[in-house]
Design an enzyme around this catalytic site. Structure first.
Site, PDB file in Angstrom:
ATOM      1  N   GLU A 101       6.612  -0.720   9.641  1.00  0.00           N
ATOM      2  CA  GLU A 101       5.401  -0.653   8.824  1.00  0.00           C
ATOM      3  C   GLU A 101       5.609   0.253   7.614  1.00  0.00           C
ATOM      4  OE1 GLU A 101       2.823  -1.982   8.167  1.00  0.00           O
ATOM      5  OE2 GLU A 101       1.300  -2.056   9.726  1.00  0.00           O
ATOM      6  N   ASP A 102       4.842   0.003   6.575  1.00  0.00           N
ATOM      7  CA  ASP A 102       4.856   0.915   5.439  1.00  0.00           C
ATOM      8  C   ASP A 102       3.959   2.120   5.700  1.00  0.00           C
ATOM      9  OD1 ASP A 102       2.634  -0.713   5.440  1.00  0.00           O
ATOM     10  OD2 ASP A 102       2.656  -1.123   3.301  1.00  0.00           O
ATOM     11  N   ASP A 105      -2.421   4.110   9.360  1.00  0.00           N
ATOM     12  CA  ASP A 105      -3.613   4.776   8.847  1.00  0.00           C
ATOM     13  C   ASP A 105      -4.566   5.021  10.020  1.00  0.00           C
ATOM     14  OD1 ASP A 105      -5.058   5.795   6.788  1.00  0.00           O
ATOM     15  OD2 ASP A 105      -5.392   3.920   5.765  1.00  0.00           O
ATOM     16  N   THR A 106      -5.525   4.119  10.221  1.00  0.00           N
ATOM     17  CA  THR A 106      -6.398   4.251  11.397  1.00  0.00           C
ATOM     18  C   THR A 106      -5.617   3.968  12.681  1.00  0.00           C
ATOM     19  OG1 THR A 106      -7.063   1.917  11.371  1.00  0.00           O
ATOM     20  CG2 THR A 106      -8.400   3.457  10.074  1.00  0.00           C
ATOM     21  N   GLY A 107      -4.538   3.207  12.573  1.00  0.00           N
ATOM     22  CA  GLY A 107      -3.774   2.805  13.750  1.00  0.00           C
ATOM     23  C   GLY A 107      -4.295   1.523  14.377  1.00  0.00           C
ATOM     24  N   THR A 109      -4.422  -1.567  13.211  1.00  0.00           N
ATOM     25  CA  THR A 109      -3.514  -2.705  13.037  1.00  0.00           C
ATOM     26  C   THR A 109      -2.418  -2.661  14.099  1.00  0.00           C
ATOM     27  OG1 THR A 109      -3.890  -2.733  10.659  1.00  0.00           O
ATOM     28  CG2 THR A 109      -1.879  -3.821  11.447  1.00  0.00           C
ATOM     29  N   LEU A 110      -1.779  -1.515  14.245  1.00  0.00           N
ATOM     30  CA  LEU A 110      -0.680  -1.404  15.205  1.00  0.00           C
ATOM     31  C   LEU A 110      -1.174  -1.504  16.644  1.00  0.00           C
ATOM     32  CD1 LEU A 110       1.778   1.251  13.843  1.00  0.00           C
ATOM     33  CD2 LEU A 110       2.250  -1.134  14.437  1.00  0.00           C
ATOM     34  N   ASP A 161      -0.307  -1.646  -1.783  1.00  0.00           N
ATOM     35  CA  ASP A 161      -0.969  -2.247  -2.940  1.00  0.00           C
ATOM     36  C   ASP A 161      -2.332  -1.645  -3.238  1.00  0.00           C
ATOM     37  OD1 ASP A 161      -2.218  -3.485  -0.604  1.00  0.00           O
ATOM     38  OD2 ASP A 161      -3.154  -4.830  -2.047  1.00  0.00           O
ATOM     39  N   ARG A 167       2.903  -3.282  -5.479  1.00  0.00           N
ATOM     40  CA  ARG A 167       3.794  -3.336  -4.303  1.00  0.00           C
ATOM     41  C   ARG A 167       5.257  -3.187  -4.704  1.00  0.00           C
ATOM     42  NH1 ARG A 167       0.832  -5.157   0.237  1.00  0.00           N
ATOM     43  NH2 ARG A 167      -0.763  -6.710  -0.178  1.00  0.00           N
TER      44      ARG A 167
HETATM   45  C1  PRP Z   1      -1.891  -1.813   5.496  1.00  0.00           C
HETATM   46  C2  PRP Z   1      -0.553  -1.344   6.043  1.00  0.00           C
HETATM   47  C3  PRP Z   1      -0.736  -1.440   7.531  1.00  0.00           C
HETATM   48  C4  PRP Z   1      -2.215  -1.236   7.704  1.00  0.00           C
HETATM   49  C5  PRP Z   1      -2.412   0.127   8.269  1.00  0.00           C
HETATM   50  O1  PRP Z   1      -1.881  -3.189   5.486  1.00  0.00           O
HETATM   51  O2  PRP Z   1       0.505  -2.144   5.591  1.00  0.00           O
HETATM   52  O3  PRP Z   1      -0.379  -2.717   8.021  1.00  0.00           O
HETATM   53  O4  PRP Z   1      -2.840  -1.312   6.418  1.00  0.00           O
HETATM   54  O5  PRP Z   1      -3.791   0.409   8.388  1.00  0.00           O
HETATM   55  P1  PRP Z   1      -4.454   0.803   9.759  1.00  0.00           P
HETATM   56  O6  PRP Z   1      -3.565   1.767  10.451  1.00  0.00           O
HETATM   57  O7  PRP Z   1      -5.758   1.424   9.290  1.00  0.00           O
HETATM   58  O8  PRP Z   1      -4.699  -0.433  10.558  1.00  0.00           O
HETATM   59  P2  PRP Z   1      -3.041  -4.047   4.790  1.00  0.00           P
HETATM   60  O9  PRP Z   1      -4.093  -4.394   5.812  1.00  0.00           O
HETATM   61  O10 PRP Z   1      -3.541  -3.326   3.573  1.00  0.00           O
HETATM   62  O11 PRP Z   1      -2.289  -5.380   4.432  1.00  0.00           O
HETATM   63  P3  PRP Z   1      -0.944  -5.544   3.578  1.00  0.00           P
HETATM   64  O12 PRP Z   1       0.199  -5.127   4.476  1.00  0.00           O
HETATM   65  O13 PRP Z   1      -0.904  -6.995   3.256  1.00  0.00           O
HETATM   66  O14 PRP Z   1      -1.062  -4.666   2.358  1.00  0.00           O
END
Ligand code: PRP
Length: 181
Positions: A101-102, A105-107, A109-110, A161, A167
């Site tokens: 991952e790049d 943040d909140t976690g 997504t993961l 982005d 990006r």
């Molecule tokens: C960004 C980033 C992570 C996610 C992290 O992706 O690349 O996948 O947010 O956020 P979280 O920990 O709060 O879930 P984004 O949803 O912006 O999509 P992208 O990768 O297409 O930019």
């Protein structure tokens, strides 16, 4: 870190991670992954779109036989239920999966991705992220490889982005507060 410098873009306040900083992180994390996964069947999974750039660099510092795969989910910010927009192409059963991952943040997504992947009987699942904005964490997710913990500022570049832009910057930069409102 090798210091800040500015670019001529009205949205950018300062550079947080230079190209050199990122190269050092990729080299160091790549070496650790090489040691940790020696002899194992490794697949690197990038989460699109942001994770693509870091994956491309860090994978070239991993001196192992491995495969790459890609996954995308709908964004948590969209207000709709999260769903897989693009699934992996390959079966991960019995494989050691490393999600790249790049930014964490909140976690959320993961948290979602790890639960989906864990349900497919991999040998292991772990996370590698360039940036960790821990101040915004909601879901506790294990991070095996972390490039840098960053403060609670909005960043762009190197996969990250702002409205789809930036990006392709080769560094990570902080966006001005005024731009984010
Ligand atoms: C960004 C980033 C992570 C996610 C992290 O992706 O690349 O996948 O947010 O956020 P979280 O920990 O709060 O879930 P984004 O949803 O912006 O999509 P992208 O990768 O297409 O930019």
């Amino acid at each position: 870190m090798s210091g800040y410098y500015t670019i001529h873009d009205p949205h950018i306040e300062r550079v947080l991670l230079t190209e050199e900083d990122i190269a050092e992180i990729c080299s160091s994390i790549g070496a650790r992954i090489t040691e940790d996964y020696r002899g194992k069947d490794l697949v690197l999974v990038a989460l699109l779109r942001g994770g693509l750039v870091f994956l491309a660099d860090v994978c070239r510092h991993i001196e192992l036989d491995l495969t790459l795969d890609f996954m995308a989910i709908s964004s948590y910010g969209s207000g709709e239920a999260v769903r897989i927009v693009k699934d992996l192409d390959d079966d991960i059963r019995g494989k050691h999966v490393l999600v790249v991952e790049d930014l964490v943040d909140t976690g959320l997504t993961l948290h979602y991705i790890l639960s989906v992947l864990s349900g497919r009987s991999p040998a292991s699942v772990a996370v590698c992220t360039l940036l960790d904005r821990r101040a915004r964490r909601i879901a506790d997710v294990p991070i095996a490889y972390r490039g840098l913990e960053i403060p609670d500022v909005f960043v762009v570049g190197y996969g990250l982005d702002l409205g789809g832009r930036y990006r392709n910057l080769p560094y990570v930069a902080v966006v001005r507060d005024e731009v984010m409102g």
